[in-house]
Motif scaffolding. Structure first.
Motif, mmCIF file in Angstrom:
data_model
loop_
_atom_site.group_PDB
_atom_site.id
_atom_site.type_symbol
_atom_site.label_atom_id
_atom_site.label_comp_id
_atom_site.label_asym_id
_atom_site.label_seq_id
_atom_site.Cartn_x
_atom_site.Cartn_y
_atom_site.Cartn_z
ATOM 1 N N VAL A 82 -82.237 -12.325 35.777
ATOM 2 C CA VAL A 82 -81.348 -13.337 35.190
ATOM 3 C C VAL A 82 -81.838 -13.785 33.814
ATOM 4 O O VAL A 82 -81.181 -14.583 33.154
ATOM 5 C CB VAL A 82 -81.136 -14.557 36.115
ATOM 6 N N GLY A 83 -82.976 -13.241 33.396
ATOM 7 C CA GLY A 83 -83.475 -13.582 32.066
ATOM 8 C C GLY A 83 -84.552 -12.601 31.660
ATOM 9 O O GLY A 83 -85.140 -11.917 32.511
ATOM 10 N N LEU A 84 -84.787 -12.490 30.347
ATOM 11 C CA LEU A 84 -85.838 -11.594 29.854
ATOM 12 C C LEU A 84 -86.262 -12.061 28.465
ATOM 13 O O LEU A 84 -85.418 -12.473 27.659
ATOM 14 C CB LEU A 84 -85.310 -10.151 29.784
ATOM 15 N N ALA A 85 -87.547 -11.973 28.206
ATOM 16 C CA ALA A 85 -88.080 -12.262 26.866
ATOM 17 C C ALA A 85 -88.524 -10.940 26.247
ATOM 18 O O ALA A 85 -88.972 -10.032 26.963
ATOM 19 C CB ALA A 85 -89.268 -13.218 26.982
ATOM 20 N N ALA A 86 -88.416 -10.830 24.915
ATOM 21 C CA ALA A 86 -88.757 -9.567 24.242
ATOM 22 C C ALA A 86 -90.190 -9.137 24.539
ATOM 23 O O ALA A 86 -90.478 -7.937 24.668
ATOM 24 C CB ALA A 86 -88.534 -9.700 22.737
ATOM 25 N N SER A 87 -91.094 -10.107 24.688
ATOM 26 C CA SER A 87 -92.501 -9.761 24.956
ATOM 27 C C SER A 87 -92.647 -8.969 26.252
ATOM 28 O O SER A 87 -93.580 -8.179 26.397
ATOM 29 C CB SER A 87 -93.357 -11.029 25.029
ATOM 30 N N GLN A 88 -91.718 -9.159 27.188
ATOM 31 C CA GLN A 88 -91.805 -8.451 28.464
ATOM 32 C C GLN A 88 -91.552 -6.950 28.305
ATOM 33 O O GLN A 88 -91.868 -6.179 29.213
ATOM 34 C CB GLN A 88 -90.827 -9.025 29.491
ATOM 35 N N ILE A 89 -90.936 -6.555 27.183
ATOM 36 C CA ILE A 89 -90.777 -5.119 26.926
ATOM 37 C C ILE A 89 -91.584 -4.725 25.684
ATOM 38 O O ILE A 89 -91.231 -3.799 24.965
ATOM 39 C CB ILE A 89 -89.299 -4.679 26.828
ATOM 40 N N ASN A 90 -92.663 -5.473 25.458
ATOM 41 C CA ASN A 90 -93.646 -5.095 24.444
ATOM 42 C C ASN A 90 -93.137 -5.250 23.009
ATOM 43 O O ASN A 90 -93.524 -4.493 22.123
ATOM 44 C CB ASN A 90 -94.126 -3.650 24.701
ATOM 45 N N VAL B 210 -76.439 -16.309 33.302
ATOM 46 C CA VAL B 210 -76.294 -17.318 34.357
ATOM 47 C C VAL B 210 -74.800 -17.569 34.543
ATOM 48 O O VAL B 210 -74.066 -17.707 33.554
ATOM 49 C CB VAL B 210 -77.031 -18.618 33.966
ATOM 50 N N ASP B 211 -74.359 -17.599 35.802
ATOM 51 C CA ASP B 211 -72.933 -17.778 36.120
ATOM 52 C C ASP B 211 -72.065 -16.773 35.365
ATOM 53 O O ASP B 211 -71.025 -17.130 34.794
ATOM 54 C CB ASP B 211 -72.473 -19.212 35.808
ATOM 55 N N ASN B 212 -72.527 -15.528 35.332
ATOM 56 C CA ASN B 212 -71.792 -14.441 34.668
ATOM 57 C C ASN B 212 -71.588 -14.641 33.182
ATOM 58 O O ASN B 212 -70.716 -14.026 32.580
ATOM 59 C CB ASN B 212 -70.423 -14.200 35.331
ATOM 60 N N LYS B 213 -72.380 -15.500 32.580
ATOM 61 C CA LYS B 213 -72.282 -15.687 31.131
ATOM 62 C C LYS B 213 -73.602 -15.210 30.511
ATOM 63 O O LYS B 213 -74.674 -15.601 30.967
ATOM 64 C CB LYS B 213 -72.027 -17.165 30.825
ATOM 65 N N PHE B 214 -73.467 -14.366 29.496
ATOM 66 C CA PHE B 214 -74.645 -13.788 28.848
ATOM 67 C C PHE B 214 -74.994 -14.593 27.592
ATOM 68 O O PHE B 214 -74.119 -14.953 26.806
ATOM 69 C CB PHE B 214 -74.368 -12.330 28.465
ATOM 70 N N TYR B 215 -76.260 -14.872 27.423
ATOM 71 C CA TYR B 215 -76.728 -15.610 26.254
ATOM 72 C C TYR B 215 -77.880 -14.834 25.607
ATOM 73 O O TYR B 215 -78.739 -14.301 26.305
ATOM 74 C CB TYR B 215 -77.317 -16.967 26.657
ATOM 75 N N ALA B 216 -77.889 -14.812 24.271
ATOM 76 C CA ALA B 216 -79.049 -14.277 23.536
ATOM 77 C C ALA B 216 -79.464 -15.348 22.537
ATOM 78 O O ALA B 216 -78.616 -15.895 21.819
ATOM 79 C CB ALA B 216 -78.664 -12.998 22.814
ATOM 80 N N PHE B 217 -80.731 -15.667 22.519
ATOM 81 C CA PHE B 217 -81.229 -16.714 21.623
ATOM 82 C C PHE B 217 -82.382 -16.161 20.790
ATOM 83 O O PHE B 217 -83.342 -15.611 21.319
ATOM 84 C CB PHE B 217 -81.719 -17.926 22.418
ATOM 85 N N ALA C 163 -78.271 -27.730 27.976
ATOM 86 C CA ALA C 163 -78.280 -26.930 29.206
ATOM 87 C C ALA C 163 -78.899 -27.740 30.329
ATOM 88 O O ALA C 163 -79.756 -28.593 30.092
ATOM 89 C CB ALA C 163 -79.067 -25.644 29.001
ATOM 90 N N PHE C 164 -78.443 -27.465 31.538
ATOM 91 C CA PHE C 164 -79.026 -28.116 32.712
ATOM 92 C C PHE C 164 -79.040 -27.114 33.859
ATOM 93 O O PHE C 164 -78.485 -26.023 33.742
ATOM 94 C CB PHE C 164 -78.246 -29.393 33.084
ATOM 95 N N GLY C 165 -79.705 -27.482 34.950
ATOM 96 C CA GLY C 165 -79.728 -26.633 36.143
ATOM 97 C C GLY C 165 -80.406 -25.301 35.883
ATOM 98 O O GLY C 165 -81.390 -25.227 35.143
ATOM 99 N N LEU C 166 -79.840 -24.232 36.462
ATOM 100 C CA LEU C 166 -80.488 -22.922 36.392
ATOM 101 C C LEU C 166 -80.619 -22.426 34.950
ATOM 102 O O LEU C 166 -81.648 -21.861 34.572
ATOM 103 C CB LEU C 166 -79.709 -21.906 37.241
ATOM 104 N N LEU C 167 -79.591 -22.639 34.135
ATOM 105 C CA LEU C 167 -79.669 -22.168 32.742
ATOM 106 C C LEU C 167 -80.842 -22.824 32.016
ATOM 107 O O LEU C 167 -81.617 -22.148 31.325
ATOM 108 C CB LEU C 167 -78.340 -22.437 32.014
ATOM 109 N N ALA C 168 -80.997 -24.133 32.181
ATOM 110 C CA ALA C 168 -82.108 -24.844 31.532
ATOM 111 C C ALA C 168 -83.445 -24.306 32.029
ATOM 112 O O ALA C 168 -84.392 -24.133 31.258
ATOM 113 C CB ALA C 168 -82.005 -26.344 31.817
ATOM 114 N N ARG C 169 -83.514 -23.997 33.310
ATOM 115 C CA ARG C 169 -84.758 -23.467 33.896
ATOM 116 C C ARG C 169 -85.085 -22.086 33.327
ATOM 117 O O ARG C 169 -86.211 -21.808 32.937
ATOM 118 C CB ARG C 169 -84.601 -23.394 35.426
#
Ligand code: ZN
Length: 165
Positions: free
Chosen positions: A51-59, A69-76, A127-133
């Motif tokens: 449900v989430g990924l940071a760039a560092s996780q793929i080196n 989250v809730d079928n909505k994709f976010y890139a920050f 953001a609140f709930g799962l998205l904020a987490r």
């Protein structure tokens, strides 16, 4: 989903992995490479039912995170939390970089995030709930922090299907 060791190898793992423990660098220019990185991250996250990924996780040591989250994709890009609520909540988290480990993490319930989206637009998001987490978990990755640094009641058990961040 069947096991695919090639796909799994794309995600760095291990609580002592030096790459996961380093601080990622800000993105200076939103180039095609950064947009391609976001698409690659989305594919890897979806392939692993995350449900989430940071760039560092793929080196890739850049301040880029994604979540779905809730079928909505976010890139920050260059995300920064400018306000945390005093109100907190506790929930069990898992992480694609720490397979088979789960633990309860207490985090602020609501946040205000400032970031750049994949169009290059500066945004501010409440953001609140799962998205904020998920956002907080991913920004921790950019600072070399893993959820087990903050977790209570850590369990090591067989891998579950999906939901990790
Ligand atoms: Zn994670």
């Amino acid at each position: 989903m069947e096991d695919n060791p090639v796909k799994l190898m794309e995600i760095l793992t291990g609580e002592k992995n030096p790459i996961l423990r380093q601080k990622s660098q800000p993105v200076e220019h939103l180039t095609k490479e950064v947009r391609d990185l976001i698409m690659q991250m989305k594919r890897i996250m979806n392939d692993n039912n995350g449900v989430g990924l940071a760039a560092s996780q793929i080196n890739v040591s850049l301040r880029v995170i994604i979540c779905e989250v809730d079928n909505k994709f976010y890139a920050f890009i260059n995300p920064e939390i400018i306000k945390f609520s005093k109100e907190t909540s506790s929930l069990e988290e898992g992480c694609l970089s720490l397979p088979n480990i789960y633990g309860e993490v207490k985090r602020p319930e609501k946040i205000i995030l400032r970031a750049i989206n994949s169009d290059g637009t500066k945004i501010k998001l409440k953001a609140f709930g799962l998205l904020a987490r998920v956002i907080q978990h991913e920004i921790d990755h950019l600072d070399g922090i893993l959820f087990i640094d903050k977790a209570k009641n850590i369990k090591r058990e067989m891998q579950r299907t999906g939901g990790q961040i």
